[in-house]
Every structure is written in C-alpha cells, then in structure tokens.
Write a protein that holds these residues in place. Structure first.
Motif, PDB file in Angstrom:
ATOM      1  N   ARG A   8       0.942  -1.183  -0.008  1.00  0.00           N
ATOM      2  CA  ARG A   8      -0.003  -0.017  -0.061  1.00  0.00           C
ATOM      3  C   ARG A   8       0.879   1.309  -0.314  1.00  0.00           C
ATOM      4  O   ARG A   8       2.112   1.390   0.673  1.00  0.00           O
ATOM      5  CB  ARG A   8      -0.866  -0.055   1.223  1.00  0.00           C
ATOM      6  N   SER A   9       0.331   2.344  -0.483  1.00  0.00           N
ATOM      7  CA  SER A   9       1.219   3.301  -0.806  1.00  0.00           C
ATOM      8  C   SER A   9       1.166   4.334   0.580  1.00  0.00           C
ATOM      9  O   SER A   9       2.429   5.098   0.577  1.00  0.00           O
ATOM     10  CB  SER A   9       0.956   4.099  -1.969  1.00  0.00           C
ATOM     11  N   ALA A  10       0.255   4.666   0.967  1.00  0.00           N
ATOM     12  CA  ALA A  10       0.158   5.839   2.011  1.00  0.00           C
ATOM     13  C   ALA A  10       0.727   5.199   3.409  1.00  0.00           C
ATOM     14  O   ALA A  10       0.852   4.111   3.714  1.00  0.00           O
ATOM     15  CB  ALA A  10      -1.333   6.141   2.343  1.00  0.00           C
ATOM     16  N   LEU A  11       1.308   6.140   4.039  1.00  0.00           N
ATOM     17  CA  LEU A  11       2.204   5.832   5.358  1.00  0.00           C
ATOM     18  C   LEU A  11       0.912   5.966   6.194  1.00  0.00           C
ATOM     19  O   LEU A  11      -0.110   6.689   6.703  1.00  0.00           O
ATOM     20  CB  LEU A  11       2.940   7.125   5.679  1.00  0.00           C
ATOM     21  N   CYS A  12       0.810   4.582   7.031  1.00  0.00           N
ATOM     22  CA  CYS A  12      -0.299   4.621   8.192  1.00  0.00           C
ATOM     23  C   CYS A  12       0.156   5.136   9.465  1.00  0.00           C
ATOM     24  O   CYS A  12       1.454   5.252   9.926  1.00  0.00           O
ATOM     25  CB  CYS A  12      -0.923   3.314   8.255  1.00  0.00           C
ATOM     26  N   HIS A  13      -0.750   5.671  10.233  1.00  0.00           N
ATOM     27  CA  HIS A  13      -0.531   6.435  11.288  1.00  0.00           C
ATOM     28  C   HIS A  13      -1.248   5.638  12.556  1.00  0.00           C
ATOM     29  O   HIS A  13      -2.403   5.461  12.524  1.00  0.00           O
ATOM     30  CB  HIS A  13      -1.271   8.041  11.506  1.00  0.00           C
ATOM     31  N   LYS A  45       0.240  -1.144  20.410  1.00  0.00           N
ATOM     32  CA  LYS A  45      -0.115  -0.005  19.361  1.00  0.00           C
ATOM     33  C   LYS A  45      -1.321  -0.496  18.807  1.00  0.00           C
ATOM     34  O   LYS A  45      -1.834  -1.383  18.529  1.00  0.00           O
ATOM     35  CB  LYS A  45       1.028   0.214  18.562  1.00  0.00           C
ATOM     36  N   GLY A  46      -2.169   0.844  18.094  1.00  0.00           N
ATOM     37  CA  GLY A  46      -3.152   0.603  17.282  1.00  0.00           C
ATOM     38  C   GLY A  46      -3.646   1.818  16.593  1.00  0.00           C
ATOM     39  O   GLY A  46      -2.783   2.792  16.781  1.00  0.00           O
ATOM     40  N   TRP A  47      -4.766   1.913  16.122  1.00  0.00           N
ATOM     41  CA  TRP A  47      -5.261   2.933  15.320  1.00  0.00           C
ATOM     42  C   TRP A  47      -5.962   4.145  16.271  1.00  0.00           C
ATOM     43  O   TRP A  47      -6.434   3.559  17.329  1.00  0.00           O
ATOM     44  CB  TRP A  47      -6.267   2.394  14.410  1.00  0.00           C
ATOM     45  N   PRO A  48      -5.790   5.286  16.096  1.00  0.00           N
ATOM     46  CA  PRO A  48      -6.544   6.092  16.925  1.00  0.00           C
ATOM     47  C   PRO A  48      -7.984   6.016  16.817  1.00  0.00           C
ATOM     48  O   PRO A  48      -8.623   5.419  15.910  1.00  0.00           O
ATOM     49  CB  PRO A  48      -6.163   7.508  16.213  1.00  0.00           C
ATOM     50  N   VAL A  97       3.108   7.172  16.934  1.00  0.00           N
ATOM     51  CA  VAL A  97       3.435   7.977  17.975  1.00  0.00           C
ATOM     52  C   VAL A  97       3.687   7.382  19.318  1.00  0.00           C
ATOM     53  O   VAL A  97       2.567   6.737  19.834  1.00  0.00           O
ATOM     54  CB  VAL A  97       2.615   9.336  17.722  1.00  0.00           C
ATOM     55  N   ILE A  98       4.461   7.592  20.076  1.00  0.00           N
ATOM     56  CA  ILE A  98       4.549   6.644  21.547  1.00  0.00           C
ATOM     57  C   ILE A  98       4.240   7.676  22.720  1.00  0.00           C
ATOM     58  O   ILE A  98       4.901   9.059  22.758  1.00  0.00           O
ATOM     59  CB  ILE A  98       6.116   6.490  21.735  1.00  0.00           C
ATOM     60  N   PHE A  99       3.223   7.458  23.582  1.00  0.00           N
ATOM     61  CA  PHE A  99       2.857   8.087  24.727  1.00  0.00           C
ATOM     62  C   PHE A  99       3.287   7.051  25.890  1.00  0.00           C
ATOM     63  O   PHE A  99       2.919   6.181  26.055  1.00  0.00           O
ATOM     64  CB  PHE A  99       1.222   8.259  24.684  1.00  0.00           C
ATOM     65  N   PRO A 100       4.010   7.990  26.966  1.00  0.00           N
ATOM     66  CA  PRO A 100       4.320   7.148  28.104  1.00  0.00           C
ATOM     67  C   PRO A 100       2.955   6.897  28.820  1.00  0.00           C
ATOM     68  O   PRO A 100       2.148   7.572  28.887  1.00  0.00           O
ATOM     69  CB  PRO A 100       5.152   8.274  28.900  1.00  0.00           C
ATOM     70  N   LEU A 101       2.973   5.625  29.612  1.00  0.00           N
ATOM     71  CA  LEU A 101       1.778   5.202  30.364  1.00  0.00           C
ATOM     72  C   LEU A 101       2.567   4.666  31.757  1.00  0.00           C
ATOM     73  O   LEU A 101       3.014   3.608  31.672  1.00  0.00           O
ATOM     74  CB  LEU A 101       1.040   4.039  29.583  1.00  0.00           C
ATOM     75  N   GLU A 102       2.429   5.443  32.724  1.00  0.00           N
ATOM     76  CA  GLU A 102       2.886   4.984  34.117  1.00  0.00           C
ATOM     77  C   GLU A 102       1.896   4.034  34.598  1.00  0.00           C
ATOM     78  O   GLU A 102       0.694   4.314  34.960  1.00  0.00           O
ATOM     79  CB  GLU A 102       3.071   6.121  34.829  1.00  0.00           C
ATOM     80  N   VAL A 103       2.425   2.679  34.663  1.00  0.00           N
ATOM     81  CA  VAL A 103       1.510   1.641  34.945  1.00  0.00           C
ATOM     82  C   VAL A 103       1.189   1.611  36.483  1.00  0.00           C
ATOM     83  O   VAL A 103       1.997   1.890  37.373  1.00  0.00           O
ATOM     84  CB  VAL A 103       2.157   0.346  34.532  1.00  0.00           C
ATOM     85  N   THR A 104      -0.281   1.699  36.992  1.00  0.00           N
ATOM     86  CA  THR A 104      -0.600   1.519  38.350  1.00  0.00           C
ATOM     87  C   THR A 104      -1.336   0.305  38.493  1.00  0.00           C
ATOM     88  O   THR A 104      -1.313  -0.217  39.627  1.00  0.00           O
ATOM     89  CB  THR A 104      -1.492   2.927  38.557  1.00  0.00           C
ATOM     90  N   ARG A 105      -1.560  -0.478  37.505  1.00  0.00           N
ATOM     91  CA  ARG A 105      -2.265  -1.671  37.887  1.00  0.00           C
ATOM     92  C   ARG A 105      -2.172  -2.590  36.634  1.00  0.00           C
ATOM     93  O   ARG A 105      -2.080  -2.457  35.380  1.00  0.00           O
ATOM     94  CB  ARG A 105      -4.119  -1.368  37.897  1.00  0.00           C
ATOM     95  N   GLU A 106      -1.854  -4.039  36.754  1.00  0.00           N
ATOM     96  CA  GLU A 106      -1.854  -5.065  35.931  1.00  0.00           C
ATOM     97  C   GLU A 106      -2.613  -5.937  36.086  1.00  0.00           C
ATOM     98  O   GLU A 106      -2.863  -6.515  37.291  1.00  0.00           O
ATOM     99  CB  GLU A 106      -0.254  -5.928  36.075  1.00  0.00           C
ATOM    100  N   ARG A 107      -3.595  -6.257  34.940  1.00  0.00           N
ATOM    101  CA  ARG A 107      -4.617  -7.195  35.219  1.00  0.00           C
ATOM    102  C   ARG A 107      -4.145  -8.541  35.138  1.00  0.00           C
ATOM    103  O   ARG A 107      -3.278  -8.881  34.405  1.00  0.00           O
ATOM    104  CB  ARG A 107      -5.796  -6.946  34.178  1.00  0.00           C
ATOM    105  N   LYS A 108      -4.777  -9.496  35.571  1.00  0.00           N
ATOM    106  CA  LYS A 108      -4.409 -10.987  35.652  1.00  0.00           C
ATOM    107  C   LYS A 108      -5.085 -11.618  34.520  1.00  0.00           C
ATOM    108  O   LYS A 108      -4.630 -12.308  33.749  1.00  0.00           O
ATOM    109  CB  LYS A 108      -5.028 -11.727  36.775  1.00  0.00           C
ATOM    110  N   ASP A 109      -6.196 -10.949  33.927  1.00  0.00           N
ATOM    111  CA  ASP A 109      -6.909 -11.312  32.675  1.00  0.00           C
ATOM    112  C   ASP A 109      -7.331 -10.110  32.141  1.00  0.00           C
ATOM    113  O   ASP A 109      -7.613  -8.968  32.477  1.00  0.00           O
ATOM    114  CB  ASP A 109      -8.214 -11.991  32.982  1.00  0.00           C
ATOM    115  N   TRP A 110      -7.187  -9.958  30.682  1.00  0.00           N
ATOM    116  CA  TRP A 110      -7.422  -9.046  29.908  1.00  0.00           C
ATOM    117  C   TRP A 110      -7.718  -9.585  28.364  1.00  0.00           C
ATOM    118  O   TRP A 110      -7.663 -10.666  28.068  1.00  0.00           O
ATOM    119  CB  TRP A 110      -6.518  -8.032  29.738  1.00  0.00           C
ATOM    120  N   LYS A 111      -8.259  -8.594  27.403  1.00  0.00           N
ATOM    121  CA  LYS A 111      -9.014  -8.926  26.344  1.00  0.00           C
ATOM    122  C   LYS A 111      -8.064  -9.920  25.426  1.00  0.00           C
ATOM    123  O   LYS A 111      -8.515 -10.909  24.799  1.00  0.00           O
ATOM    124  CB  LYS A 111      -9.261  -7.729  25.419  1.00  0.00           C
ATOM    125  N   GLU A 112      -6.699  -9.738  25.045  1.00  0.00           N
ATOM    126  CA  GLU A 112      -5.884 -10.646  24.519  1.00  0.00           C
ATOM    127  C   GLU A 112      -4.961 -11.219  24.948  1.00  0.00           C
ATOM    128  O   GLU A 112      -3.826 -11.639  24.454  1.00  0.00           O
ATOM    129  CB  GLU A 112      -5.239  -9.475  23.399  1.00  0.00           C
TER     130      GLU A 112
END
Length: 160
Positions: A8-13, A45-48, A97-112
């Motif tokens: 594909r030709s366009a740069l994906c964001h 990462k993923g789409w806005p 584009v990278i955004f810092p996320l200061e982790v306050t909680r880790e789940r034992k179960d999550w979607k993926e």
C-alpha cells in the motif's frame, strides 16, 4: 507460493503506549508484548479511536493488548517507523507515535491475554528484544537518557 499482494502506498499512522514503572531501586522497567502474528516483541499499539485523544487511544490499546492500566501522558515522547502488515498480505510503511503510560495496575485477565505474552524489561533489554529497528533505537535512546519521560505534562528525568 510467494506473496504477490501489492504494498500500500500511504504511510499509516498509529499510536503506541510505552508502559513503564519505577522499580524499588529507582530504575525503570518498560513492558513489551508479543505480536499476535509472529511473536516478536513490540509496544502495544493501534489505530487512533474515534472520540478519544491519541494518548487515550494508546492507553486503551495498552489495556486491551497488555492488560495494564495507568496514567498516560498527553505529550508524546517520540515515534518510530515500522512495516504495517495487513491480513490480506499487503503492507505499508507505518509510524507510531509513542505516549508514556505510568502503569498503576496489571490485570490478571485481559482481552488479548491468550494471544500475546507480556514481559517487563530494562530499557536496554527492551532495546535488544524489540523487533522493529526504529523502536529498538528509540528504546536505546531511553536507556541512554536521551529520552525524558514526563507525566501529565510535567517533565521529569527518569533514572535509568
């Protein structure tokens, strides 16, 4: 059979979260996850997402892909280039584009959870493990102190 799908030709964001936490010794660790398709180490990462800022979209990706929650910084700390592969076999250059996320909680179960692994690493370890060369360079710069993480718009140096 060779892949004959066109590029594909366009740069994906896309947007990426940089999940991090401070360790007892004052150093930081970053969380990498594996790709669902090839098991290579990367950032969530993923789409806005419609109705969310880019930072909040990155926070949501971190929750869905890595099972972590926390405080996301509205200010990006960098970006990296990569090759975005699509399910039809095509690809295009991408930039996250990278955004810092200061982790306050880790789940034992999550979607993926069943589709990915997650691992806390030092920035140096993460730089060595990261699949994408540009992401690896970004993480090496973080390890060397050339990238400063900030929280909620308040700059602060992170001891590495």
């Amino acid at each position: 059979m060779a892949n004959t799908a066109p590029a594909r030709s366009a740069l994906c964001h896309q947007v990426a979260a940089l999940p991090w936490r401070r360790e007892d010794d004052g150093s930081i660790s970053v969380l990498l996850i594996t790709s669902r398709t090839n098991g290579k180490w990367m950032l969530p990462k993923g789409w806005p997402m419609k109705g969310l800022s880019e930072a909040d979209s990155a926070r949501q990706e971190a929750l869905e892909e890595a099972g972590v929650e926390g405080r996301v910084d509205a200010q990006a700390v960098g970006s990296y280039r990569y090759s975005k592969l699509f399910s039809d076999g095509s690809s295009t250059p991408g930039q996250a584009v990278i955004f810092p996320l200061e982790v306050t909680r880790e789940r034992k179960d999550w979607k993926e959870k069943g589709q990915r692994q997650r691992r806390w690493m030092s920035p140096n370890e993460a730089a060595e493990a990261a699949h994408e060369p540009d992401l690896s360079r970004f993480l090496a710069n973080l390890a060397a102190g050339r990238v400063t993480l900030s929280q909620m718009g308040q700059p602060r140096a992170i001891a590495l």
